[in-house]
Write a protein that holds these residues in place. Sequence first.
Motif, PDB file in Angstrom:
ATOM      1  N   ILE A 115       0.863  -1.173   0.000  1.00  0.00           N
ATOM      2  CA  ILE A 115       0.000   0.000   0.000  1.00  0.00           C
ATOM      3  C   ILE A 115       0.902   1.226   0.000  1.00  0.00           C
ATOM      4  O   ILE A 115       1.791   1.344   0.831  1.00  0.00           O
ATOM      5  CB  ILE A 115      -0.906   0.026   1.239  1.00  0.00           C
ATOM      6  CG1 ILE A 115      -1.780  -1.217   1.259  1.00  0.00           C
ATOM      7  CG2 ILE A 115      -1.749   1.291   1.257  1.00  0.00           C
ATOM      8  CD1 ILE A 115      -2.526  -1.394   2.543  1.00  0.00           C
ATOM      9  N   TYR A 116       0.659   2.108  -0.941  1.00  0.00           N
ATOM     10  CA  TYR A 116       1.439   3.333  -1.027  1.00  0.00           C
ATOM     11  C   TYR A 116       0.489   4.521  -0.984  1.00  0.00           C
ATOM     12  O   TYR A 116      -0.459   4.593  -1.760  1.00  0.00           O
ATOM     13  CB  TYR A 116       2.256   3.381  -2.325  1.00  0.00           C
ATOM     14  CG  TYR A 116       3.081   4.623  -2.447  1.00  0.00           C
ATOM     15  CD1 TYR A 116       4.291   4.725  -1.770  1.00  0.00           C
ATOM     16  CD2 TYR A 116       2.654   5.698  -3.207  1.00  0.00           C
ATOM     17  CE1 TYR A 116       5.048   5.884  -1.858  1.00  0.00           C
ATOM     18  CE2 TYR A 116       3.399   6.856  -3.307  1.00  0.00           C
ATOM     19  CZ  TYR A 116       4.602   6.938  -2.626  1.00  0.00           C
ATOM     20  OH  TYR A 116       5.356   8.076  -2.703  1.00  0.00           O
ATOM     21  N   ALA A 117       0.715   5.419  -0.072  1.00  0.00           N
ATOM     22  CA  ALA A 117      -0.092   6.635   0.035  1.00  0.00           C
ATOM     23  C   ALA A 117       0.820   7.838  -0.173  1.00  0.00           C
ATOM     24  O   ALA A 117       1.827   7.975   0.509  1.00  0.00           O
ATOM     25  CB  ALA A 117      -0.763   6.705   1.398  1.00  0.00           C
ATOM     26  N   CYS A 118       0.455   8.686  -1.109  1.00  0.00           N
ATOM     27  CA  CYS A 118       1.251   9.890  -1.388  1.00  0.00           C
ATOM     28  C   CYS A 118       1.098  10.934  -0.291  1.00  0.00           C
ATOM     29  O   CYS A 118       2.021  11.676  -0.010  1.00  0.00           O
ATOM     30  CB  CYS A 118       0.820  10.514  -2.717  1.00  0.00           C
ATOM     31  SG  CYS A 118       1.115   9.450  -4.125  1.00  0.00           S
ATOM     32  N   ASN A 119      -0.081  10.982   0.306  1.00  0.00           N
ATOM     33  CA  ASN A 119      -0.394  11.983   1.318  1.00  0.00           C
ATOM     34  C   ASN A 119       0.176  11.559   2.668  1.00  0.00           C
ATOM     35  O   ASN A 119      -0.074  10.464   3.140  1.00  0.00           O
ATOM     36  CB  ASN A 119      -1.914  12.130   1.399  1.00  0.00           C
ATOM     37  CG  ASN A 119      -2.328  13.174   2.376  1.00  0.00           C
ATOM     38  OD1 ASN A 119      -2.105  13.012   3.570  1.00  0.00           O
ATOM     39  ND2 ASN A 119      -2.937  14.229   1.881  1.00  0.00           N
ATOM     40  N   LYS A 120       0.941  12.445   3.303  1.00  0.00           N
ATOM     41  CA  LYS A 120       1.615  12.123   4.567  1.00  0.00           C
ATOM     42  C   LYS A 120       0.626  11.783   5.685  1.00  0.00           C
ATOM     43  O   LYS A 120       0.839  10.841   6.442  1.00  0.00           O
ATOM     44  CB  LYS A 120       2.512  13.293   4.985  1.00  0.00           C
ATOM     45  CG  LYS A 120       3.480  12.947   6.064  1.00  0.00           C
ATOM     46  CD  LYS A 120       4.526  11.995   5.526  1.00  0.00           C
ATOM     47  CE  LYS A 120       5.623  11.796   6.539  1.00  0.00           C
ATOM     48  NZ  LYS A 120       6.518  10.713   6.169  1.00  0.00           N
ATOM     49  N   SER A 121      -0.463  12.527   5.798  1.00  0.00           N
ATOM     50  CA  SER A 121      -1.421  12.240   6.868  1.00  0.00           C
ATOM     51  C   SER A 121      -2.113  10.902   6.645  1.00  0.00           C
ATOM     52  O   SER A 121      -2.377  10.164   7.599  1.00  0.00           O
ATOM     53  CB  SER A 121      -2.447  13.361   7.010  1.00  0.00           C
ATOM     54  OG  SER A 121      -3.181  13.532   5.826  1.00  0.00           O
ATOM     55  N   LEU A 122      -2.372  10.535   5.389  1.00  0.00           N
ATOM     56  CA  LEU A 122      -2.959   9.228   5.095  1.00  0.00           C
ATOM     57  C   LEU A 122      -1.952   8.112   5.385  1.00  0.00           C
ATOM     58  O   LEU A 122      -2.318   7.059   5.909  1.00  0.00           O
ATOM     59  CB  LEU A 122      -3.434   9.161   3.646  1.00  0.00           C
ATOM     60  CG  LEU A 122      -4.174   7.902   3.232  1.00  0.00           C
ATOM     61  CD1 LEU A 122      -5.411   7.667   4.098  1.00  0.00           C
ATOM     62  CD2 LEU A 122      -4.558   7.964   1.755  1.00  0.00           C
ATOM     63  N   GLN A 123      -0.675   8.353   5.106  1.00  0.00           N
ATOM     64  CA  GLN A 123       0.372   7.377   5.436  1.00  0.00           C
ATOM     65  C   GLN A 123       0.372   7.078   6.932  1.00  0.00           C
ATOM     66  O   GLN A 123       0.402   5.914   7.340  1.00  0.00           O
ATOM     67  CB  GLN A 123       1.750   7.893   5.039  1.00  0.00           C
ATOM     68  CG  GLN A 123       2.050   7.888   3.587  1.00  0.00           C
ATOM     69  CD  GLN A 123       3.412   8.508   3.300  1.00  0.00           C
ATOM     70  OE1 GLN A 123       4.187   8.842   4.210  1.00  0.00           O
ATOM     71  NE2 GLN A 123       3.709   8.677   2.028  1.00  0.00           N
ATOM     72  N   GLU A 124       0.351   8.118   7.733  1.00  0.00           N
ATOM     73  CA  GLU A 124       0.371   7.944   9.191  1.00  0.00           C
ATOM     74  C   GLU A 124      -0.883   7.219   9.682  1.00  0.00           C
ATOM     75  O   GLU A 124      -0.812   6.364  10.568  1.00  0.00           O
ATOM     76  CB  GLU A 124       0.523   9.296   9.887  1.00  0.00           C
ATOM     77  CG  GLU A 124       1.843   9.982   9.608  1.00  0.00           C
ATOM     78  CD  GLU A 124       3.049   9.132   9.985  1.00  0.00           C
ATOM     79  OE1 GLU A 124       3.036   8.516  11.058  1.00  0.00           O
ATOM     80  OE2 GLU A 124       4.011   9.087   9.191  1.00  0.00           O
ATOM     81  N   TYR A 125      -2.028   7.553   9.124  1.00  0.00           N
ATOM     82  CA  TYR A 125      -3.279   6.890   9.495  1.00  0.00           C
ATOM     83  C   TYR A 125      -3.206   5.393   9.181  1.00  0.00           C
ATOM     84  O   TYR A 125      -3.559   4.556  10.004  1.00  0.00           O
ATOM     85  CB  TYR A 125      -4.449   7.535   8.757  1.00  0.00           C
ATOM     86  CG  TYR A 125      -5.758   6.834   8.987  1.00  0.00           C
ATOM     87  CD1 TYR A 125      -6.502   7.068  10.134  1.00  0.00           C
ATOM     88  CD2 TYR A 125      -6.252   5.932   8.055  1.00  0.00           C
ATOM     89  CE1 TYR A 125      -7.703   6.428  10.353  1.00  0.00           C
ATOM     90  CE2 TYR A 125      -7.456   5.286   8.263  1.00  0.00           C
ATOM     91  CZ  TYR A 125      -8.176   5.531   9.412  1.00  0.00           C
ATOM     92  OH  TYR A 125      -9.363   4.883   9.628  1.00  0.00           O
ATOM     93  N   LEU A 126      -2.743   5.067   7.979  1.00  0.00           N
ATOM     94  CA  LEU A 126      -2.664   3.664   7.575  1.00  0.00           C
ATOM     95  C   LEU A 126      -1.661   2.889   8.433  1.00  0.00           C
ATOM     96  O   LEU A 126      -1.894   1.733   8.771  1.00  0.00           O
ATOM     97  CB  LEU A 126      -2.307   3.555   6.093  1.00  0.00           C
ATOM     98  CG  LEU A 126      -3.385   4.049   5.130  1.00  0.00           C
ATOM     99  CD1 LEU A 126      -2.846   4.081   3.709  1.00  0.00           C
ATOM    100  CD2 LEU A 126      -4.638   3.196   5.220  1.00  0.00           C
ATOM    101  N   LYS A 127      -0.546   3.524   8.799  1.00  0.00           N
ATOM    102  CA  LYS A 127       0.443   2.865   9.658  1.00  0.00           C
ATOM    103  C   LYS A 127      -0.139   2.495  11.007  1.00  0.00           C
ATOM    104  O   LYS A 127       0.230   1.484  11.594  1.00  0.00           O
ATOM    105  CB  LYS A 127       1.662   3.770   9.858  1.00  0.00           C
ATOM    106  CG  LYS A 127       2.586   3.810   8.687  1.00  0.00           C
ATOM    107  CD  LYS A 127       3.761   4.727   8.989  1.00  0.00           C
ATOM    108  CE  LYS A 127       4.641   4.921   7.798  1.00  0.00           C
ATOM    109  NZ  LYS A 127       5.763   5.825   8.079  1.00  0.00           N
ATOM    110  N   LYS A 128      -1.049   3.320  11.509  1.00  0.00           N
ATOM    111  CA  LYS A 128      -1.685   3.035  12.801  1.00  0.00           C
ATOM    112  C   LYS A 128      -2.640   1.846  12.721  1.00  0.00           C
ATOM    113  O   LYS A 128      -2.856   1.164  13.705  1.00  0.00           O
ATOM    114  CB  LYS A 128      -2.472   4.252  13.286  1.00  0.00           C
ATOM    115  CG  LYS A 128      -1.639   5.403  13.726  1.00  0.00           C
ATOM    116  CD  LYS A 128      -2.543   6.540  14.164  1.00  0.00           C
ATOM    117  CE  LYS A 128      -1.762   7.808  14.427  1.00  0.00           C
ATOM    118  NZ  LYS A 128      -2.660   8.930  14.738  1.00  0.00           N
TER     119      LYS A 128
END
Length: 83
Positions: A52-65
């Motif tokens: 899963i790759y998210a360009c948006n930093k806030s979406l990246q952090e959400y997905l990591k959680k």
Amino acid sequence: MDYNPTTNQIEIDAKKYYDKYGRIGASGDELKKYIINIYKTLMYRGIRGTYIYACNKSLQEYLKKHIETFKNPSNLEFYATMR
């Protein structure tokens, strides 16, 4: 798709949705449910995992959680020979 940490919500910008065979004319919650369902389906079908790759930093952090990341096992060579 984006994550808004202020509202704690996944947000969809319909202007950036380009699937011409998808939900034509859909907007708001209907489009959001449709897009999230697409991603859930893809992730559930990953037999040996899904990237899963998210360009948006806030979406990246959400997905990591919410999604466990791959931990490289020390015996990876063992797994490779079992295929």
